[in-house]
Design an enzyme around this catalytic site. Structure first.
Site, mmCIF file in Angstrom:
data_model
loop_
_atom_site.group_PDB
_atom_site.id
_atom_site.type_symbol
_atom_site.label_atom_id
_atom_site.label_comp_id
_atom_site.label_asym_id
_atom_site.label_seq_id
_atom_site.Cartn_x
_atom_site.Cartn_y
_atom_site.Cartn_z
ATOM 1 N N TYR A 1 0.832 -1.207 0.000
ATOM 2 C CA TYR A 1 0.000 0.000 0.000
ATOM 3 C C TYR A 1 0.870 1.262 0.000
ATOM 4 C CZ TYR A 1 -4.583 -2.280 0.644
ATOM 5 O OH TYR A 1 -5.734 -2.997 0.469
ATOM 6 N N ASP B 1 1.531 -33.850 17.945
ATOM 7 C CA ASP B 1 0.639 -34.995 17.768
ATOM 8 C C ASP B 1 1.337 -36.069 16.936
ATOM 9 O OD1 ASP B 1 -1.495 -33.848 19.116
ATOM 10 O OD2 ASP B 1 -2.459 -33.085 17.304
ATOM 11 N N GLU C 1 3.478 -28.010 20.074
ATOM 12 C CA GLU C 1 2.652 -27.515 18.977
ATOM 13 C C GLU C 1 1.371 -26.837 19.471
ATOM 14 O OE1 GLU C 1 1.344 -31.179 16.970
ATOM 15 O OE2 GLU C 1 -0.196 -30.073 15.907
#
Lengths: 369, 369
Positions: free
Chosen positions: A105, A251, A199
């Site tokens: 921008y 996991d 995590e």
């Protein structure tokens, strides 16, 4: 403490600022000699990204491109690159930061640069990273960061208004946010024994309540899924500068395993930047093979998981006996499991199997304790 | 400082623990009197969720259900509820925390509860919230939180190992993570003038570098999208306990507007919990009507945005002249804009239009400064 050399007392943005000024000097000299200005940029094209077996990470090859006044496109590109370098240097001098979106921008004000879309300014930022060989955070163009840190580490922030204050990463029990200031802070001292990356936010909070920092000297880092660049810079610095081993807890599924791998080996997209990967970091668990070993409730791999595993199998970063065995186990057994599944083995409320049995065993197994 | 009454010195989990013990006493008395045990639970079914025009938020109506030994399903449900209450009380006593997912896995150990899926334990937790009328964080069953805080606020954490230490929310320039410990900390003192909530992490970092805390006395909170429950609890407490006005800064699109509205009015899903909403909070901007007023580059509303606006139009929380006008503007002009778009008006690198022109004007307009 021994007196630090001056170069060591420089902040990362100050170092980047010097490199930018050197780049400017080179262009200035070319112009003074009435030569057409040009810079050489390491090529980021896919045929120049190679996997370095020794470093166990993606790096750029030897190809480079020359951007200069030989044609209109080159001239415009060079002007855009130098404008980005100018913005970065101004930001460093004023201790302000901006984002890729803001930069795009802001560039709309500079009509002569003829910027039509954000991809153009983004690409110039990556070229500047490749030229200086530092990540853009270092020259104050910051990403949207995530992640939290907690543990025994005393540090000094280097940004204006905070220099010289020694603060402790133990002072806030929900942890301290990992952003550009923390990733670049000076480490004063730490009696932590290792870094434990997790995590998930709630697991991080639970491990703090279970006092892993006191019991094992763990310095805890939470990534909120894939580690942000600031988190990866911080993890690497804790490893390289303080010599702390790094262990990663996720996991037991392809996504968790890949969170660990990106911390260890980095990504192809950031092959042009050094200092993001931590090759000596270890995936501590939750391994595929731990699902049956620890007899915890598992879930069935779905098609998306399976497809992901097939991709990872072809990835050179997984060309390692241990990781290959994990992928094969996932595919053969078609099982996965979450860290929360260890709660099925809690026998006393408030004393988790994860923090009191699984983690101590795994840390011993990998030689951390 | 005046001496605090004992009840005020109790932590939120200690208060919740007392309510749980009272619940247990009631059951114990019923059993002692040889009555069949039963509890009355405010109904969370959709026909009992009403929008309270005065409070400007969803609350439960007067219906309640009785869970007891009149049938097998009721007996099993009551046993599950009391087990969840037992777990919560044990967690509070040991200063440990758990999550909904962990709680489900832990429940698998209790075969007699006959729990088949997580929806069952989740529902019992919500019933316990409705009975005690407190959010589950308060009884140490925590969500995955997000969000960061920075500013002039001295506080005392209340969890074990941190009590009595006075720490400052100014000590870490990337901010402090908002989790259960911060949401429940005691506020010692603050000379901030108001709370400024921002939706985006990088904007939060930029506003810290622009020293909004010094220049305007802003206490900054970053939500990372929709505010987490811990963030909403913290915002409400800053407003109610310290009397700080709350202003919310988001993108000018239906999603940003709704981030503000959920902080102000809460959600239907949490109608059974008090203490999550901040009815006096104000959406500071980026308003739909500011897009043309400030002449910033806009984007075209897509179909998903438009559909969302049609939903919001029917939502009783938007039944307010100001919000209706904003929705109408979005729909008529089919435009939206990001906060980053203000960077197109930066004239000096490192001095943003957002922090130096837009925010001061809007804060004046809403009477904050």
């Amino acid at each position: 403490m021994t007196q630090k050399k001056r170069s060591e007392r420089e902040t990362l943005p100050q170092k980047a600022g010097k490199l930018i000024v050197e780049l400017g000097d080179k262009i200035y000299t070319q112009l003074s000699n009435l030569e057409p200005p040009a810079v050489s940029i390491p090529s980021r094209s896919i045929d120049n990204i190679v996997f370095d077996e020794r470093l166990q990470q993606y790096v750029l090859g030897h190809k480079s491109i020359r951007r200069g006044f030989s044609n209109v496109r080159g001239a415009k590109g060079l002007a855009q690159l130098l404008w980005v370098a100018y913005v970065a240097n101004e930001l460093i001098k004023s201790d302000q930061v901006t984002t890729l979106r803001d930069l795009y921008y802001t560039s709309l004000n500079e009509k002569m640069l003829e910027i039509k879309e954000q991809a153009e300014t983004d690409s110039q930022v990556e070229d500047l990273e490749a030229i200086l060989s530092v990540p853009r955070e270092t020259f104050n163009i910051i990403p949207h960061d995530r992640g939290t840190a907690f543990g025994r580490l005393v540090l000094e922030y280097t940004i204006k208004g905070f220099q010289g204050n020694r603060v402790d990463l133990m002072s806030h029990p929900d942890g301290v946010s990992i952003g550009p200031a923390l990733a670049q802070a000076r480490f004063v001292s730490s009696d932590s024994n290792f870094v434990l990356v997790v995590e998930k936010h709630a697991v991080f909070i639970q491990l703090i309540r279970e006092k892993l920092h006191e019991r094992f000297g763990a310095l805890l880092i939470e990534t909120g899924g894939q580690a942000s660049r600031a988190a990866r810079i911080l993890i690497r610095r804790l490893n390289k500068e303080l010599g702390l081993p790094v262990y990663i807890l996720t996991d037991a599924d392809p996504w968790g395993m890949h969170i660990a791998l990106v911390i260890i080996s980095g990504s192809a997209k950031s092959a042009h930047i050094k200092d993001l990967a931590t090759p000596s970091a270890k995936w501590l668990g939750f391994w595929a093979t731990d699902i049956e070993k620890y007899k915890v409730p598992s879930l069935v791999l779905n098609d998306v998981d399976y497809k992901r595993l097939e991709e990872l199998k072809k990835d050179p970063r997984y060309n390692d006996k241990f990781f290959r065995a994990q992928i094969e186990w996932f595919m053969r057994k078609r099982k996965k499991a979450e860290l929360e599944a260890f709660s099925s083995k809690n026998t006393t409320i408030g004393v988790t199997y994860l923090a009191n049995t699984y983690l101590p065993e795994k840390l011993r197994e990998l030689g951390a304790t």
